[in-house]
Design a protein around this motif. Structure first.
Motif, mmCIF file in Angstrom:
data_model
loop_
_atom_site.group_PDB
_atom_site.id
_atom_site.type_symbol
_atom_site.label_atom_id
_atom_site.label_comp_id
_atom_site.label_asym_id
_atom_site.label_seq_id
_atom_site.Cartn_x
_atom_site.Cartn_y
_atom_site.Cartn_z
ATOM 1 N N GLU A 162 17.350 -38.496 -53.280
ATOM 2 C CA GLU A 162 16.114 -38.429 -53.243
ATOM 3 C C GLU A 162 15.689 -37.537 -53.948
ATOM 4 O O GLU A 162 14.064 -37.891 -54.295
ATOM 5 N N THR A 207 8.222 -32.938 -56.402
ATOM 6 C CA THR A 207 7.159 -33.201 -55.026
ATOM 7 C C THR A 207 5.956 -32.136 -55.243
ATOM 8 O O THR A 207 5.037 -32.345 -55.544
ATOM 9 N N SER A 208 6.795 -30.991 -55.542
ATOM 10 C CA SER A 208 5.056 -30.020 -55.611
ATOM 11 C C SER A 208 4.147 -29.860 -56.717
ATOM 12 O O SER A 208 3.144 -30.139 -57.163
ATOM 13 N N GLN A 223 8.061 -40.765 -58.851
ATOM 14 C CA GLN A 223 6.877 -40.710 -58.495
ATOM 15 C C GLN A 223 6.232 -40.167 -58.620
ATOM 16 O O GLN A 223 5.292 -39.458 -59.591
ATOM 17 N N LEU A 224 6.486 -38.129 -59.362
ATOM 18 C CA LEU A 224 6.001 -37.726 -61.001
ATOM 19 C C LEU A 224 6.033 -38.465 -61.487
ATOM 20 O O LEU A 224 4.896 -38.331 -62.793
ATOM 21 N N SER A 267 13.817 -31.294 -55.140
ATOM 22 C CA SER A 267 13.269 -32.605 -54.977
ATOM 23 C C SER A 267 11.694 -32.389 -54.117
ATOM 24 O O SER A 267 10.950 -32.300 -54.865
ATOM 25 N N ALA A 268 11.921 -30.943 -53.723
ATOM 26 C CA ALA A 268 10.503 -30.275 -53.136
ATOM 27 C C ALA A 268 9.976 -29.588 -54.427
ATOM 28 O O ALA A 268 8.581 -29.365 -54.573
ATOM 29 N N VAL A 291 11.244 -39.601 -55.772
ATOM 30 C CA VAL A 291 10.460 -38.359 -55.904
ATOM 31 C C VAL A 291 9.951 -38.158 -58.270
ATOM 32 O O VAL A 291 9.089 -37.982 -58.454
ATOM 33 N N ALA A 351 4.127 -32.642 -58.415
ATOM 34 C CA ALA A 351 3.386 -34.062 -58.839
ATOM 35 C C ALA A 351 1.941 -33.555 -58.037
ATOM 36 O O ALA A 351 1.045 -34.215 -57.909
ATOM 37 N N GLU A 352 2.140 -33.076 -56.863
ATOM 38 C CA GLU A 352 1.027 -32.806 -56.319
ATOM 39 C C GLU A 352 -0.068 -31.890 -56.791
ATOM 40 O O GLU A 352 -1.486 -31.517 -57.075
ATOM 41 N N CYS A 397 3.192 -40.731 -61.594
ATOM 42 C CA CYS A 397 1.655 -39.675 -62.180
ATOM 43 C C CYS A 397 0.903 -39.006 -63.178
ATOM 44 O O CYS A 397 -0.192 -39.172 -63.723
#
Length: 216
Positions: A82, A154-155, A89-90, A150-151, A86, A157-158, A93
């Motif tokens: 994963e 993701t955090s 994705q970051l 990965s978490a 991710v 990026a959010e 962003c």
């Protein structure tokens, strides 16, 4: 239900043993793998001997005991699958908001430079964090506890999106309303002349700049 629990233990033993010799092989040390395989064999033997007619609670406890060793291996494997997506994705962003903040596109002209700079600062911070974590992760063997989860990516990026989106999507201020138009296309004020000075009252002279100065 007790039979289901027993079957769950049996399935776990077979499944984990196969994976330890295949896709999980790099995610556990050789010594740990040998010890775990021995434990799996021991549980399998127990299932067909003393553990053939046990209570549900005993089977549940036996499965949990095996998972204490197996779950971290499985998590390291999943993380490796994963992590790449991710990170992409970051990175996307970061690049998207950075490009918007430095863009000369007129649609961003109404956003203050100070606000754009805040967006750039957040992008720089996120990029530095990701670079540091990636460097740490790259030095680790696959069987080690990951430094980059990965978490966490993701955090990050959010959080970046939550900060930057309201700034870069700030709506333009509303245009000023036009004055009302009179008939014929002229504004309501058109045609009105400036007020003219009134003539002096009859018999009184108009004041001059030097009203006290007499004639020569």
């Amino acid at each position: 239900e007790t039979k289901d629990r027993k079957n769950a233990v049996e399935s776990y033993v077979y499944d984990m043993r196969n994976k330890l010799s295949d896709k999980y092989q790099e995610y556990i040390t050789d010594s740990e793998r040998e010890a775990f395989l021995a434990s799996l064999q021991e549980v399998e033997d127990w299932l067909y001997e003393d553990g053939e007619e046990e209570t549900k609670g005993v089977y549940v406890a036996k499965l949990e005991e095996l998972k204490k060793v197996g779950d971290p291996v499985e998590e390291r494997y999943k993380e490796s699958l994963e992590r790449g997506s991710v990170i992409d994705q970051l990175s996307y962003c970061i690049n998207s908001y950075r490009e918007a903040a430095v863009s000369n596109d007129p649609k961003f002209d109404h956003i203050e430079l100070a606000e754009k700079q805040k967006v750039l600062n957040e992008c720089v911070e996120a990029e530095a964090w990701l670079r540091e974590k990636q460097q740490q992760q790259d030095t680790l063997p696959k069987y080690a506890t990951p430094a980059l989860l990965s978490a966490d990516v993701t955090s990050k990026a959010e959080a970046l999106d939550k900060f930057c989106r309201p700034v870069m999507t700030k709506p333009k201020p509303a245009a000023k309303a036009e004055p009302p138009q009179a008939k014929g296309g002229e504004s309501a004020d058109d045609g009105k002349s400036e007020p003219q000075p009134q003539p002096p009252v009859s018999g009184e002279p108009m004041e001059t700049e030097n009203p006290t100065q007499g004639s020569a």
